[in-house]
Design a protein around this motif. Structure first.
Motif, PDB file in Angstrom:
ATOM      1  N   LEU A  30      -6.285  -5.813   9.778  1.00  0.00           N
ATOM      2  CA  LEU A  30      -5.472  -4.851   9.018  1.00  0.00           C
ATOM      3  C   LEU A  30      -5.848  -4.810   7.549  1.00  0.00           C
ATOM      4  O   LEU A  30      -5.320  -3.992   6.787  1.00  0.00           O
ATOM      5  CB  LEU A  30      -3.985  -5.240   9.098  1.00  0.00           C
ATOM      6  CG  LEU A  30      -3.433  -5.674  10.455  1.00  0.00           C
ATOM      7  CD1 LEU A  30      -1.970  -6.038  10.332  1.00  0.00           C
ATOM      8  CD2 LEU A  30      -3.625  -4.568  11.481  1.00  0.00           C
TER       9      LEU A  30
ATOM     10  N   GLY B 212      -1.623   3.536  -0.497  1.00  0.00           N
ATOM     11  CA  GLY B 212      -2.282   4.828  -0.304  1.00  0.00           C
ATOM     12  C   GLY B 212      -3.745   4.600   0.022  1.00  0.00           C
ATOM     13  O   GLY B 212      -4.127   3.534   0.503  1.00  0.00           O
ATOM     14  N   ALA B 213      -4.589   5.583  -0.262  1.00  0.00           N
ATOM     15  CA  ALA B 213      -5.996   5.506   0.128  1.00  0.00           C
ATOM     16  C   ALA B 213      -6.875   4.775  -0.896  1.00  0.00           C
ATOM     17  O   ALA B 213      -8.061   4.588  -0.662  1.00  0.00           O
ATOM     18  CB  ALA B 213      -6.541   6.916   0.338  1.00  0.00           C
TER      19      ALA B 213
ATOM     20  N   TRP C 119       9.490 -10.924   1.830  1.00  0.00           N
ATOM     21  CA  TRP C 119       8.238 -11.199   2.541  1.00  0.00           C
ATOM     22  C   TRP C 119       8.583 -11.994   3.792  1.00  0.00           C
ATOM     23  O   TRP C 119       8.859 -13.189   3.710  1.00  0.00           O
ATOM     24  CB  TRP C 119       7.285 -11.988   1.643  1.00  0.00           C
ATOM     25  CG  TRP C 119       5.996 -12.393   2.322  1.00  0.00           C
ATOM     26  CD1 TRP C 119       5.599 -13.656   2.665  1.00  0.00           C
ATOM     27  CD2 TRP C 119       4.921 -11.528   2.742  1.00  0.00           C
ATOM     28  NE1 TRP C 119       4.363 -13.637   3.277  1.00  0.00           N
ATOM     29  CE2 TRP C 119       3.929 -12.340   3.333  1.00  0.00           C
ATOM     30  CE3 TRP C 119       4.717 -10.155   2.678  1.00  0.00           C
ATOM     31  CZ2 TRP C 119       2.743 -11.816   3.852  1.00  0.00           C
ATOM     32  CZ3 TRP C 119       3.531  -9.627   3.203  1.00  0.00           C
ATOM     33  CH2 TRP C 119       2.560 -10.457   3.780  1.00  0.00           C
TER      34      TRP C 119
ATOM     35  N   LEU D  13      -6.804 -17.795   2.810  1.00  0.00           N
ATOM     36  CA  LEU D  13      -6.787 -16.377   2.420  1.00  0.00           C
ATOM     37  C   LEU D  13      -6.372 -16.225   0.950  1.00  0.00           C
ATOM     38  O   LEU D  13      -6.978 -15.451   0.199  1.00  0.00           O
ATOM     39  CB  LEU D  13      -5.825 -15.603   3.330  1.00  0.00           C
ATOM     40  CG  LEU D  13      -5.907 -14.082   3.273  1.00  0.00           C
ATOM     41  CD1 LEU D  13      -7.285 -13.581   3.681  1.00  0.00           C
ATOM     42  CD2 LEU D  13      -4.852 -13.450   4.199  1.00  0.00           C
TER      43      LEU D  13
ATOM     44  N   SER E 287       3.068 -12.362   0.038  1.00  0.00           N
ATOM     45  CA  SER E 287       2.433 -11.151  -0.494  1.00  0.00           C
ATOM     46  C   SER E 287       3.487 -10.076  -0.792  1.00  0.00           C
ATOM     47  O   SER E 287       3.588  -9.067  -0.085  1.00  0.00           O
ATOM     48  CB  SER E 287       1.391 -10.637   0.504  1.00  0.00           C
ATOM     49  OG  SER E 287       0.513 -11.678   0.867  1.00  0.00           O
TER      50      SER E 287
ATOM     51  N   PHE F  49       1.696  -5.887  -1.052  1.00  0.00           N
ATOM     52  CA  PHE F  49       0.967  -6.956  -0.357  1.00  0.00           C
ATOM     53  C   PHE F  49       0.189  -7.829  -1.340  1.00  0.00           C
ATOM     54  O   PHE F  49      -0.982  -8.129  -1.117  1.00  0.00           O
ATOM     55  CB  PHE F  49      -0.004  -6.382   0.669  1.00  0.00           C
ATOM     56  CG  PHE F  49       0.632  -6.081   1.999  1.00  0.00           C
ATOM     57  CD1 PHE F  49       1.295  -4.889   2.207  1.00  0.00           C
ATOM     58  CD2 PHE F  49       0.571  -6.987   3.049  1.00  0.00           C
ATOM     59  CE1 PHE F  49       1.889  -4.606   3.433  1.00  0.00           C
ATOM     60  CE2 PHE F  49       1.156  -6.709   4.277  1.00  0.00           C
ATOM     61  CZ  PHE F  49       1.815  -5.514   4.471  1.00  0.00           C
ATOM     62  N   ALA F  50       0.830  -8.212  -2.429  1.00  0.00           N
ATOM     63  CA  ALA F  50       0.140  -8.995  -3.456  1.00  0.00           C
ATOM     64  C   ALA F  50       0.272 -10.479  -3.138  1.00  0.00           C
ATOM     65  O   ALA F  50       1.253 -11.124  -3.503  1.00  0.00           O
ATOM     66  CB  ALA F  50       0.734  -8.693  -4.829  1.00  0.00           C
TER      67      ALA F  50
HETATM   68  C1  LIG Z   1      -1.407 -11.252   5.096  1.00  0.00           C
HETATM   69  C2  LIG Z   1      -1.885 -10.165   4.213  1.00  0.00           C
HETATM   70  C3  LIG Z   1      -2.189 -10.431   2.884  1.00  0.00           C
HETATM   71  C4  LIG Z   1      -2.614  -9.430   2.044  1.00  0.00           C
HETATM   72  N1  LIG Z   1      -2.922  -9.733   0.758  1.00  0.00           N
HETATM   73  C5  LIG Z   1      -3.389  -8.761  -0.064  1.00  0.00           C
HETATM   74  C6  LIG Z   1      -3.734  -9.043  -1.432  1.00  0.00           C
HETATM   75  O1  LIG Z   1      -3.634 -10.180  -1.899  1.00  0.00           O
HETATM   76  N2  LIG Z   1      -4.171  -8.030  -2.193  1.00  0.00           N
HETATM   77  C7  LIG Z   1      -4.292  -6.777  -1.727  1.00  0.00           C
HETATM   78  O2  LIG Z   1      -4.713  -5.933  -2.464  1.00  0.00           O
HETATM   79  N3  LIG Z   1      -3.964  -6.468  -0.451  1.00  0.00           N
HETATM   80  C8  LIG Z   1      -3.525  -7.430   0.387  1.00  0.00           C
HETATM   81  N4  LIG Z   1      -3.174  -7.121   1.668  1.00  0.00           N
HETATM   82  C9  LIG Z   1      -3.043  -5.714   2.035  1.00  0.00           C
HETATM   83  C10 LIG Z   1      -4.087  -5.158   2.954  1.00  0.00           C
HETATM   84  O3  LIG Z   1      -5.375  -5.284   2.476  1.00  0.00           O
HETATM   85  C11 LIG Z   1      -3.768  -3.702   3.205  1.00  0.00           C
HETATM   86  O4  LIG Z   1      -3.716  -3.013   1.996  1.00  0.00           O
HETATM   87  C12 LIG Z   1      -2.493  -3.480   3.898  1.00  0.00           C
HETATM   88  O5  LIG Z   1      -2.472  -4.215   5.085  1.00  0.00           O
HETATM   89  C13 LIG Z   1      -2.418  -1.977   4.147  1.00  0.00           C
HETATM   90  O6  LIG Z   1      -1.249  -1.664   4.797  1.00  0.00           O
HETATM   91  P1  LIG Z   1      -0.964  -0.138   5.122  1.00  0.00           P
HETATM   92  O7  LIG Z   1       0.114  -0.114   6.148  1.00  0.00           O
HETATM   93  O8  LIG Z   1      -0.743   0.605   3.858  1.00  0.00           O
HETATM   94  O9  LIG Z   1      -2.352   0.267   5.783  1.00  0.00           O
HETATM   95  P2  LIG Z   1      -2.899   1.569   6.419  1.00  0.00           P
HETATM   96  O10 LIG Z   1      -1.852   2.630   6.513  1.00  0.00           O
HETATM   97  O11 LIG Z   1      -3.602   1.184   7.680  1.00  0.00           O
HETATM   98  O12 LIG Z   1      -3.986   1.993   5.390  1.00  0.00           O
HETATM   99  C14 LIG Z   1      -3.686   2.198   4.030  1.00  0.00           C
HETATM  100  C15 LIG Z   1      -4.204   3.499   3.502  1.00  0.00           C
HETATM  101  O13 LIG Z   1      -5.619   3.510   3.489  1.00  0.00           O
HETATM  102  C16 LIG Z   1      -6.098   4.749   3.889  1.00  0.00           C
HETATM  103  N5  LIG Z   1      -6.945   4.627   5.089  1.00  0.00           N
HETATM  104  C17 LIG Z   1      -6.633   4.037   6.260  1.00  0.00           C
HETATM  105  N6  LIG Z   1      -7.620   4.181   7.118  1.00  0.00           N
HETATM  106  C18 LIG Z   1      -8.585   4.874   6.489  1.00  0.00           C
HETATM  107  C19 LIG Z   1      -9.858   5.358   6.888  1.00  0.00           C
HETATM  108  N7  LIG Z   1     -10.341   5.171   8.125  1.00  0.00           N
HETATM  109  N8  LIG Z   1     -10.593   6.022   5.967  1.00  0.00           N
HETATM  110  C20 LIG Z   1     -10.114   6.227   4.744  1.00  0.00           C
HETATM  111  N9  LIG Z   1      -8.910   5.816   4.323  1.00  0.00           N
HETATM  112  C21 LIG Z   1      -8.166   5.146   5.185  1.00  0.00           C
HETATM  113  C22 LIG Z   1      -4.908   5.641   4.198  1.00  0.00           C
HETATM  114  O14 LIG Z   1      -4.709   6.500   3.133  1.00  0.00           O
HETATM  115  C23 LIG Z   1      -3.766   4.678   4.353  1.00  0.00           C
HETATM  116  O15 LIG Z   1      -2.578   5.197   3.899  1.00  0.00           O
HETATM  117  C24 LIG Z   1      -2.742  -8.106   2.531  1.00  0.00           C
HETATM  118  C25 LIG Z   1      -2.445  -7.826   3.870  1.00  0.00           C
HETATM  119  C26 LIG Z   1      -2.020  -8.831   4.711  1.00  0.00           C
HETATM  120  C27 LIG Z   1      -1.725  -8.513   6.130  1.00  0.00           C
END
Ligand SMILES: Cc1cc2nc3c(=O)[nH]c(=O)nc-3n(C[C@H](O)[C@H](O)[C@H](O)COP(=O)(O)OP(=O)(O)OC[C@H]3O[C@@H](n4cnc5c(N)ncnc54)[C@H](O)[C@@H]3O)c2cc1C
Length: 422
Positions: free
Chosen positions: A396, A157-158, A231, A102, A241, A185-186
């Motif tokens: 996710l 955020g979105a 983390w 990943l 991350s 989550f970097a």
């Molecule tokens: C192991 C791991 C490694 C990761 N590594 C990276 C990385 O290197 N770089 C990186 O950038 N990210 C990375 N991520 C982050 C990942 O891609 C997500 O950004 C993160 O899991 C989002 O968490 P959240 O709780 O904010 O998500 P959520 O709350 O589920 O979604 C985030 C936001 O997206 C919007 N959203 C959600 N669903 C919808 C929908 N249906 N339509 C429109 N908007 C929507 C909402 O505004 C929400 O607040 C990683 C995640 C994991 C688990």
């Protein structure tokens, strides 16, 4: 190639070259990744998972193998893998260490998106010439110095889902940009040499727009860059991350991994760019199945040679797993094979379906593997429990979470662009 490879059980190719009509060059590169995964990644995976520590030595070794430059064009000194070859090679790595595969994807995207993918997109002759000169700088750092790039997009955020402009902003300055913002989550935080940050270019008084998204390589050592937070997650623990903060970070113009406007164009015209998180999880799906076969046959190293394959219930479970795995592989192979600029609506829907299927089925297969193999199979001394936790993370991941894939398939299947019910 390495002389000691035969000492390691590399297993069979996930996608047999003759069955899936792979070219010889493609098959050799994918086999190289599989051997590397078995020899180098597998023995280190448990420790990094336990410690939630980043496997930097894997990236040093990938540099030695040429794999850091897998998608750097051949004329620039890389291995020149195209989109599909990369996906298949990365899936082989995912069989042995999900976190490394990943994190490797984050690195590779900095070269794939600035390389083969950008070559498909429109830009003026001057922009293209400048882009080719700039990306060469990045490629040389990777090939000569083993520089590792990451891909921090998410902000909580979105924006990472593609809904609004990134809150991290790049203000034009003399000879470059001043960046301010925060990424969550970097993966590779504290380990990467360059953070490939998506941010919004915004001049004084201008409104933020997704069209003005910039993709900048920010050196980890630049003043104003900070890694914060802890983390300690369920799975993918070795991706480390954490959170990145950027406070008045200056980067020169040559930090641009794509010319102005090209990321926005890529996101709309080359949507399969967002399918590149799936190879890791395709590899994990295969690993869960392989584990089950080996365990039920009484052949799992580190366990007593007790056979469990004679029970009809186990046989049925394995049959169901095999059906699910084949369905997943077939759909995914089709989607990665047809990735291109300007895909048809059907191809885009299939890409969402492939992403959804891989991410959900990887975890479903791992859960079923644990239930089928039984209690001793979930001990932390064996890989299955890590595969189970790692595979939970796939659906996710933005921008194509399992929920977002379903949301888009439903809407885009029923509505043509611009159509409403009014
Ligand atoms: C192991 C791991 C490694 C990761 N590594 C990276 C990385 O290197 N770089 C990186 O950038 N990210 C990375 N991520 C982050 C990942 O891609 C997500 O950004 C993160 O899991 C989002 O968490 P959240 O709780 O904010 O998500 P959520 O709350 O589920 O979604 C985030 C936001 O997206 C919007 N959203 C959600 N669903 C919808 C929908 N249906 N339509 C429109 N908007 C929507 C909402 O505004 C929400 O607040 C990683 C995640 C994991 C688990």
């Amino acid at each position: 190639m390495h002389g000691d490879l035969d000492a390691h059980d590399t297993g069979a190719a996930m996608f047999a070259p003759e069955a899936f009509l792979l070219s010889d060059a493609e098959a050799e590169l994918i086999a190289q990744a599989r051997r590397f995964g078995a020899r180098v990644l597998a023995p280190r995976a448990a420790r990094h998972d336990r410690e939630a520590s980043f496997p930097l030595e894997n990236f040093r070794d990938m540099h030695g193998e040429g794999l850091l430059g897998i998608c750097i064009p051949k004329e620039d000194g890389g291995l020149g893998a195209g989109y599909r070859t990369y996906c298949l090679a990365a899936a082989e790595l995912g069989r042995f260490c999900g976190s490394t595969a990943l994190s490797f994807n984050m690195h590779v995207c900095s070269t794939l998106w600035s390389g083969a993918l950008s070559d498909d997109l429109d830009m003026s002759a001057a922009d293209r010439a400048a882009h080719i000169a700039r990306r060469r700088l990045h490629y040389r750092r990777i090939l000569d110095d083993g520089a590792v790039y990451s891909q921090p997009f998410s902000e909580g955020g979105a924006a990472a889902a593609g809904g609004v402009a990134f809150g991290t902003e790049a203000r034009p300055a003399d000879g470059g940009f001043i960046v301010n913002g925060k990424k969550i989550f970097a993966s590779l935080s504290g380990a990467a040499d360059y953070y490939g940050v998506l941010c919004t270019e915004r001049g004084e008084g201008e409104a933020a727009s997704r069209r003005n998204t910039l993709y900048l390589a920010i050196p980890a050592s630049a003043p104003g860059v900070q890694v914060v937070g802890d983390w300690d997650p369920l799975g993918m623990r070795a991706t480390v991350s954490r959170t990145l903060l950027f406070k008045d970070v200056f980067v020169p113009d040559d930090a641009m991994l794509m010319p102005r406007g090209v990321y926005f164009q890529a996101a709309t015209r080359w949507p399969h760019m967002f399918l590149t998180l799936s190879p890791t999880y395709m590899g994990l799906a295969q690993a869960a199945y392989d584990f089950t076969i080996s365990y039920l046959r009484g052949e799992m190293p580190g366990t007593p040679p007790v056979k469990r394959r004679m029970f009809p219930t186990k046989q049925i479970a394995v049959a169901e797993m095999q059906v699910m795995l084949e369905q997943t592989k077939a759909l995914w192979f089709q989607a990665i094979s047809e990735a291109r600029a300007n895909p048809t609506k059907e191809q885009v829907l299939r890409a969402y379906a492939a992403q959804f299927t891989v991410m959900e089925n990887a975890n479903a297969l791992a859960a079923k593997a644990i239930r089928t193999c039984g209690g001793q199979a979930m001990l932390k001394s064996l890989a299955l429990e890590r595969i189970y936790r790692d595979s939970r993370c796939g659906s996710l991941m933005l921008p194509w979470t399992a929920e977002i894939c379903l949301d888009r398939i439903g809407r885009e299947a029923l509505y043509e662009p611009g159509e409403t019910d009014d």
